[in-house]
Design an enzyme around this catalytic site. Structure first.
Site, PDB file in Angstrom:
ATOM      1  N   SER A 306      44.035  39.181  16.890  1.00  0.00           N
ATOM      2  CA  SER A 306      42.984  39.756  17.726  1.00  0.00           C
ATOM      3  C   SER A 306      42.423  38.705  18.664  1.00  0.00           C
ATOM      4  O   SER A 306      42.458  37.513  18.372  1.00  0.00           O
ATOM      5  CB  SER A 306      41.857  40.302  16.847  1.00  0.00           C
ATOM      6  OG  SER A 306      41.089  39.243  16.297  1.00  0.00           O
ATOM      7  N   ASP A 307      41.910  39.156  19.793  1.00  0.00           N
ATOM      8  CA  ASP A 307      41.098  38.257  20.595  1.00  0.00           C
ATOM      9  C   ASP A 307      39.865  37.887  19.767  1.00  0.00           C
ATOM     10  O   ASP A 307      39.509  38.569  18.804  1.00  0.00           O
ATOM     11  CB  ASP A 307      40.700  38.911  21.917  1.00  0.00           C
ATOM     12  CG  ASP A 307      40.392  37.892  23.004  1.00  0.00           C
ATOM     13  OD1 ASP A 307      40.082  36.730  22.671  1.00  0.00           O
ATOM     14  OD2 ASP A 307      40.449  38.262  24.190  1.00  0.00           O
ATOM     15  N   GLU A 308      39.202  36.819  20.153  1.00  0.00           N
ATOM     16  CA  GLU A 308      38.120  36.305  19.324  1.00  0.00           C
ATOM     17  C   GLU A 308      36.978  37.313  19.216  1.00  0.00           C
ATOM     18  O   GLU A 308      36.292  37.605  20.186  1.00  0.00           O
ATOM     19  CB  GLU A 308      37.587  34.988  19.897  1.00  0.00           C
ATOM     20  CG  GLU A 308      36.575  34.314  19.005  1.00  0.00           C
ATOM     21  CD  GLU A 308      36.176  32.942  19.519  1.00  0.00           C
ATOM     22  OE1 GLU A 308      35.180  32.392  19.025  1.00  0.00           O
ATOM     23  OE2 GLU A 308      36.861  32.427  20.424  1.00  0.00           O
ATOM     24  N   ALA A 310      37.375  40.488  18.617  1.00  0.00           N
ATOM     25  CA  ALA A 310      37.754  41.838  19.064  1.00  0.00           C
ATOM     26  C   ALA A 310      37.760  42.839  17.925  1.00  0.00           C
ATOM     27  O   ALA A 310      37.476  44.026  18.135  1.00  0.00           O
ATOM     28  CB  ALA A 310      39.120  41.801  19.745  1.00  0.00           C
TER      29      ALA A 310
END
Length: 881
Positions: A306-308, A310
């Site tokens: 995941s993006d940070e 997200a």
């Protein structure tokens, strides 16, 4: 355990997660590796069983057996910790498993154009958008490979000293493959521009360069981001953390996905899912995206991180779920492998045990999420003897090596783009410089901080060359004035600039944006030069009193430089992007026109001339509906035509056009209204078409039977030819003649294909044998009431040759269903180019695409044209007799 007579690189047939290794290696090389393994075994001799108690540590076993052995030894709690600790502050590293001899590992590393954000020095290469401006996959490959060398060398040092902080690992969150679709997006600089094909080519080169060519080990693992439909906004008009990207299926698959598929083909080990929703579903909980497309259609076998934050934002930002438990179930089952959280210890994935107990996540699914994480670590060489892995020998001596510094300079030189060169202002003649005076002014003239852009490595200061420092290497006297100290240029000293410029033989003005103005989480509000920068330029031109003035621009998103473009006092404009450490040296070389320092005039993204070409309502750049009635396809793609300017009143474009008969399956023709389109750029001719581009630009206004039934009946028209029926040679494809490429549709233009035979639900029209080019356009349209979001009538495809008529053949019919006039007759549309014995056919499924294409209450289509990458969508079929 005795050594086995097997090549270390050999894998069992059918081994899982054998990511595509790239081109096959020569057999001799593989035999050499096998011989080396045998020699190594002979030197080391048999090992006692205690030294290698676990098969997953046996380098002579196939990858599959080693991986299954490791996974079989993990408890559910251990697996949960491995997927829950993706890095970022207190959330990492992934913890050790002492009983198995497995150490910690940090997944959070940035490698966009150098070892960014890691402790210690690193070579800084130009920002990604500048690398794209070089249009050189080979250059991107070398930059990525040099980056991986430094990442690996520093990782070896960190691991030896027991450091597993953020950015100390080998798994990179790079490259960034989002499309530069809005000029004001803050992260344009991290992309490879606006074209999916170019982005895909550069992505493949980056992945292969970063991961290296070793047949057994990867130097560092690539991670393609942000997946998907991520291209702004950051903060204007809404936050990226809660944004819902409304995208047509057609636009999704032709704009936002192709470059990521290229990344899979290149062998990337990971993807990063993005913050945004896609048509209502958060990317990190989007099964269609992460499982159906990424793994099902493309065959991806790596992991998704995941993006940070997200995953947390699925609940906290999007309100898609109500609890962290629901969020864990949604994201894990959708296909997310690894959570990168905001430093949270009790983050979303820590709720997986509860979901296991409730049966919402199966143990098999959890094991499947862990599998590619440990396969990646196996291929990085973590569980093999270090002596077997040549990358283990890299040390800090390779960081900032002369070779890497020279590559940084080469890349900076190749990234520059010449936007203007009046009266041969450039290049300067080296023999004329001694005794001359150069003035370099502006906030970018001598401020190292503003020359790098975001996600930048930090080189030693002695290797950083600002424009001023670079010019001081020339045999000339250099005067300097900043005028304003920071890019925002809110406090400006006119006298300082005029004093530096007065009496100079050549003046260089250094302006731009920098991360103070555009960066992650920070969009721009307009295209203007920040603060007093335009005033600074105008004062410099006036003080130069006719002597050459060269404007150097340091930015990513386009700037309004119309004054400089039009004013004779500015002799040359050079777009420099963010060239990083070698900025000054590169400028000096380009100014003198040294060998290999001849800038091109091509940009990886379009520059609007001003805010009048940025449409009102375009503040949500990820949405394909740029404004009411706007076009749903990318407004530019390298050599394609430009969109309607903002100054053109969209409403008026729907009036004054002539009704054109449109064939309808099983009934009379429907009226079709052609609206004019203004072109800024010419469409290139047959010899100039770039690979993978089809120049499809014909926005149409469709009036359907449900809305104008009487007009439809009055339209008359001929029946659609039967399958296989040929229109006689010389019969016109366009009764009134479609407009040639590059000209707008005009009132009276008609697009009618006539012939005898029974109606067909799909019409595939092909040019006769001898036609050579695909970009005589396929034009698509349908009819129906816009307010119901459905189309009555049928699709039609017509190809046109400039000023010529041609025989056509109906090559096939598609299935369709209908509920009556004005409602969703669905089916497939397509066009074929007949080459004689075979035909090249483009097929597009219509149900979701055309129905979703309705935009606005006026019933106009966002765009009734299609474009594609032919090599990815065209198929060769046998022509019917």
């Amino acid at each position: 355990m005795a050594c086995r007579a097997a090549s270390p690189g050999t894998a069992a047939p059918g081994a899982p997660f054998l990511l595509r290794p790239g081109p096959a290696r020569p057999r001799a090389a593989l035999m050499g590796l096998g011989a080396a393994a045998v020699l190594l075994c002979a030197v080391l001799g048999p090992e006692p069983s205690e030294a290698q108690p676990f098969p997953f540590r046996d380098p002579t076993l196939p990858w599959r057996r080693r991986l299954e052995d490791l996974l079989g030894r993990l408890s559910p709690d251990e697996m949960v910790l491995q997927v829950a600790r993706g890095g970022a502050m207190g959330n990492g590293p992934a913890p050790p498993i002492p009983r198995l001899g497995i150490g910690p590992y940090n997944w959070n590393t940035e490698c966009l154009r150098g070892d960014a954000e890691a402790p210690g020095w690193a070579t800084a290469f130009p920002q990604a958008l500048g690398l794209a401006a070089a249009f050189s996959p080979e250059l991107v490959y070398r930059v990525a490979n040099a980056t991986a060398t430094e990442v690996r060398a520093k990782h070896n040092h960190f691991a030896a000293t027991g450091r597993y902080d953020d950015h100390t690992g080998l798994s990179c969150f790079s490259p960034v493959l989002n499309i530069m679709r809005h000029p004001l997006w803050g992260r344009n600089q991290e992309t490879y521009g606006e074209d999916p094909f170019l982005s895909g080519e550069l992505a493949a080169s980056f992945v292969r360069g970063l991961q290296g060519r070793h047949p057994r080990y990867i130097k560092a693992s690539a991670g393609c981001k942000h997946f998907s439909v991520h291209g702004g906004p950051e903060n204007i008009p809404v936050s990226r953390l809660s944004f819902d990207a409304k995208v047509l299926e057609r636009d999704w698959r032709t704009t936002f996905l192709p470059q990521f598929q290229a990344c899979v083909r290149a062998g990337s080990y990971s993807f990063m899912c993005s913050y945004n929703r896609i048509n209502g579903v958060p990317a990190c909980a989007n099964k269609k995206l992460l499982t159906d497309i990424l793994r099902g259609e493309w065959g991806f076998e790596g992991y998704v991180v995941s993006d940070e934050g997200a995953v947390e934002l699925i609940m906290l930002g999007h309100r898609y779920t109500r609890t962290f438990l629901e969020t864990a179930v949604a994201s894990v089952n959708a296909g997310c492998n690894l959570e990168l959280s905001y430093g949270m210890r009790n983050n979303v994935f820590m709720h997986i045990p509860q979901a296991l107990a409730m049966g919402n996540i199966t143990l098999e699914t959890l094991r499947a999420r862990v599998r590619p994480l440990f396969y990646t670590r196996l291929r990085l060489g973590e569980f093999d003897p270090p002596a077997m892995n040549p990358y283990s020998a890299l040390d800090l001596g390779v960081v900032q090596s002369p070779e890497h510094r020279n590559l940084s300079l080469e890349a900076a030189v190749k990234s520059f783009v010449l936007l203007k060169n009046q009266r041969d202002t450039l290049p300067l003649r080296a023999r004329d410089l001694p005794g001359k005076r150069l003035a370099v002014v502006g906030p970018f003239a001598d401020n190292p901080r503003v020359l790098f852009g975001d996600y930048a490595p930090v080189p030693e200061p002695r290797y950083i060359y600002t424009p001023r420092r670079g010019l001081q290497m020339l045999p000339a006297n250099v005067s300097f004035a900043a005028g304003c100290r920071q890019p925002r240029c809110q406090q400006y000293s006119r006298a300082e600039v005029e004093d530096a410029v007065r009496g100079a033989d050549v003046v260089l003005v250094c302006l731009g944006t920098g991360i103070d103005v555009e960066t992650e989480a920070k969009d721009r509000r307009d295209l203007a030069l920040p603060g007093h920068q335009l005033e600074l330029l105008q004062d410099a031109v006036r003080a130069a009193a006719g002597r050459p003035v060269i404007l150097l621009l340091f930015n990513a998103g386009p700037l309004d430089v119309s004054w400089a473009q039009a004013h004779d006092g500015v002799g040359a404009i050079l777009a420099c992007f963010f060239p990083a450490q070698a900025t000054g040296l590169a400028i000096a070389r380009v100014l003198l026109g040294e060998q290999g320092a001849n800038p091109a005039g091509r940009l990886p993204a379009t520059w609007p001339a001003g805010m009048h070409q940025v449409r009102a309502g375009q503040a949500a750049p990820r949405s394909p509906r740029w404004s009411r009635g706007g076009c749903g396809v990318p407004p530019f793609s390298l050599h394609q035509t430009a969109p309607l300017p903002a100054g053109a009143p969209h409403g008026e474009l729907h009036h004054g056009g002539a009704d054109v008969p449109l064939l309808r399956a099983g009934g009379p023709a429907l009226p079709l209204r052609v609206r004019p389109v203004l072109h800024h750029l010419p469409v290139p001719g047959p010899g100039a078409e770039p690979p993978g581009a089809a120049h499809l630009r014909q926005p149409l206004r469709v009036r359907g039977a449900g809305e104008h039934g009487a007009a439809g009946r009055r339209g008359g028209g001929a029946a659609v030819p039967a399958v296989g029926a040929a229109v006689g040679a010389g019969a016109p494809l366009a009764a009134g003649g479609l407009p040639p490429r590059g000209r707008a549709g005009r009132p009276g233009d008609q697009a009618v294909l006539r012939g005898a035979g029974r109606p067909a639900r799909r019409l595939d029209a092909a040019l006769a044998p001898g036609a050579r080019h695909l970009h005589p356009l396929r034009r698509w349209a349908a009819a129906g009431p816009a307010d119901e979001g459905a189309f009555g009538g049928a699709e039609r495809a017509v190809q046109h040759q400039r000023g010529r008529t041609a025989a056509a053949r109906v090559l096939g019919a598609g299935r369709g269903t209908g509920t009556g006039p004005g409602h969703g007759e669905q089916g497939e549309g397509g066009g074929c180019l007949d080459t004689g014995s075979t035909a090249l056919c483009l097929t597009i499924k219509c149900p979701a695409l055309l129905q979703e294409a309705v935009s606005g209450q006026d019933g106009s289509l966002p765009c009734a044209a299609w474009w594609c990458h032919p090599q990815r969508t065209l198929t060769a079929v046998q022509s019917p007799p």
